[in-house]
Design a protein around this motif. Structure first.
Motif, mmCIF file in Angstrom:
data_model
loop_
_atom_site.group_PDB
_atom_site.id
_atom_site.type_symbol
_atom_site.label_atom_id
_atom_site.label_comp_id
_atom_site.label_asym_id
_atom_site.label_seq_id
_atom_site.Cartn_x
_atom_site.Cartn_y
_atom_site.Cartn_z
ATOM 1 N N LYS A 76 -7.848 1.343 3.635
ATOM 2 C CA LYS A 76 -7.599 2.262 4.748
ATOM 3 C C LYS A 76 -8.887 2.670 5.459
ATOM 4 N N ILE A 77 -10.009 2.342 4.849
ATOM 5 C CA ILE A 77 -11.304 2.595 5.488
ATOM 6 C C ILE A 77 -11.465 1.741 6.741
ATOM 7 N N ILE A 78 -10.859 0.559 6.752
ATOM 8 C CA ILE A 78 -11.116 -0.432 7.805
ATOM 9 C C ILE A 78 -10.924 0.111 9.220
ATOM 10 N N PRO A 79 -9.778 0.745 9.563
ATOM 11 C CA PRO A 79 -9.643 1.230 10.945
ATOM 12 C C PRO A 79 -10.645 2.316 11.324
ATOM 13 N N ILE A 128 -0.883 0.976 13.656
ATOM 14 C CA ILE A 128 0.574 0.880 13.713
ATOM 15 C C ILE A 128 1.109 -0.305 12.917
ATOM 16 N N HIS A 129 0.417 -1.448 12.983
ATOM 17 C CA HIS A 129 0.947 -2.681 12.397
ATOM 18 C C HIS A 129 0.404 -3.021 11.013
ATOM 19 N N PRO A 134 1.843 6.887 9.579
ATOM 20 C CA PRO A 134 2.619 7.076 10.815
ATOM 21 C C PRO A 134 1.850 7.895 11.842
ATOM 22 N N LEU A 135 2.316 7.883 13.089
ATOM 23 C CA LEU A 135 1.665 8.646 14.155
ATOM 24 C C LEU A 135 2.192 10.080 14.240
ATOM 25 N N SER A 136 3.112 10.443 13.357
ATOM 26 C CA SER A 136 3.527 11.846 13.300
ATOM 27 C C SER A 136 2.346 12.681 12.814
ATOM 28 N N MET A 137 2.291 13.928 13.270
ATOM 29 C CA MET A 137 1.098 14.746 13.058
ATOM 30 C C MET A 137 1.414 16.030 12.296
ATOM 31 N N LYS A 138 0.517 16.386 11.387
ATOM 32 C CA LYS A 138 0.651 17.660 10.688
ATOM 33 C C LYS A 138 0.410 18.807 11.674
ATOM 34 N N ILE A 139 1.208 19.857 11.537
ATOM 35 C CA ILE A 139 1.110 20.998 12.440
ATOM 36 C C ILE A 139 0.309 22.096 11.751
ATOM 37 N N PRO A 140 -0.793 22.537 12.360
ATOM 38 C CA PRO A 140 -1.599 23.606 11.748
ATOM 39 C C PRO A 140 -0.763 24.850 11.456
#
Length: 319
Positions: A76-79, A128-129, A134-140
């Motif tokens: 997961k470091i790659i991106p 994404i691929h 996911p692109l969902s985001m944590k809400i502060p």
């Protein structure tokens, strides 16, 4: 949790930065890669003319070398590494054209924007691929709640990445300012990444160590400046890390200084055009305004870093 994969990247990157500094700084000076200061700018900065720039190479190299030891175990470091190096390369080209080729504007605004969009698009596609993030985001301040805005998350990603990168770029204007603020932001992300076992901990730790080593040469009076090579890379790191942790909505909190800097420029330019020459601030980005009202560089760096540290604590509460 294997804490060797947390402590060792910090120490290794720190040592590499410390070793590279005395090698790269004289090399940059020998090549004539020197900072130029605007005559119409803050007068105290004129004495900085001749200080080597492009010093961001120091922490970019140390971060990359350290991180490569962990890529296989932590894919997961790659991106994040890609976004950091991608924007670092854009900054390098800009710096090279300005200080080596003596092209005052460096990359033209359109060229720089296109390059930034391409790098961001590749990051988005990979995320994404090829990741399970996911692109969902944590809400502060709403633990366990995620914001999912569907396809709108993609244009938002471009907005957040480009805004963060350029916010960090504007923050880089005083000795040690961008480095000090970003090492605190990275420390916040490290705490979260370790707690969640996110899979990008070694790179965050490497950035902390690399920046700590770079600060040995970048604090007032700086022996080297990071240049766009460093500031754009750090912006890419912050944005990439935030997205891999699903925390882009936390950037305005922990990265408030970046927002403060870029918004000050936007307000100044807009007001200047509307009023045909009037200004809100004495000079922007905002750290120059504080200089012109009598604050020393060290005071500004200390205050901005303290504000970032306090907001990082607030952001932790928000998690």
């Amino acid at each position: 949790m294997d804490y060797k994969n947390i402590v060792i990247p910090v120490l290794l990157a720190f040592v590499i930065s410390i070793v590279l500094g005395p090698v790269i700084i004289p090399f940059l000076r020998k090549l004539g890669i020197d900072q130029t200061e605007r005559i119409e700018g803050v007068k105290s900065h004129l004495k900085k003319a001749g200080t080597p720039t492009m010093g961001g190479l120091i922490f970019l190299i140390s971060t990359t070398v350290t991180t490569l030891f962990y890529v296989k175990e932590y894919p997961k470091i790659i991106p994040v590494l890609f976004l950091t190096l991608g924007f670092g390369l854009i900054g390098f080209l800009d710096d090279y054209l300005k200080v080596v080729m003596r092209r005052s504007d460096g990359l033209l605004a359109g060229q720089k924007l296109v390059c930034q969009i391409v790098v961001t698009a590749i990051f988005a596609y990979y995320m994404i691929h090829y990741t399970d993030v996911p692109l969902s985001m944590k809400i502060p301040f709403y633990p366990g709640k995620l914001l999912d805005i569907g396809w709108m998350a993609i244009p938002l990603l471009f907005f957040v990445v480009l805004g963060t990168v350029n916010g960090v770029n504007f923050t880089d204007g005083l000795d040690g300012l961008a480095s000090s603020v970003t090492v605190i932001v990275a420390t916040f992300f490290m705490v979260i990444a370790i707690g969640e076992r996110s899979g990008i901990e070694p790179m965050i730790c490497a950035v902390i160590g690399a920046l700590a080593g770079f600060l040995m040469f970048n604090v007032f009076p700086a022996k080297v400046f990071m240049g766009d090579t460093g500031s754009l890379a750090l912006g890419g790191f912050v944005a990439g890390t935030a997205y891999m942790l699903q925390m882009p909505l936390f950037i305005p909190i922990v990265g408030f200084i970046y927002l403060f800097e870029i918004v000050s420029v936007m307000l100044q330019v807009t007001y200047f055009k509307i009023t045909h020459g009037k200004r809100i601030f004495k000079m922007t980005p905002i750290h120059h305004h504080f200089e012109l009202v009598g604050w020393s560089e060290t005071r500004i760096v200390a205050v901005f870093s303290t504000v970032t540290a306090m907001l990082a604590l607030v952001a932790i509460l928000g998690v």
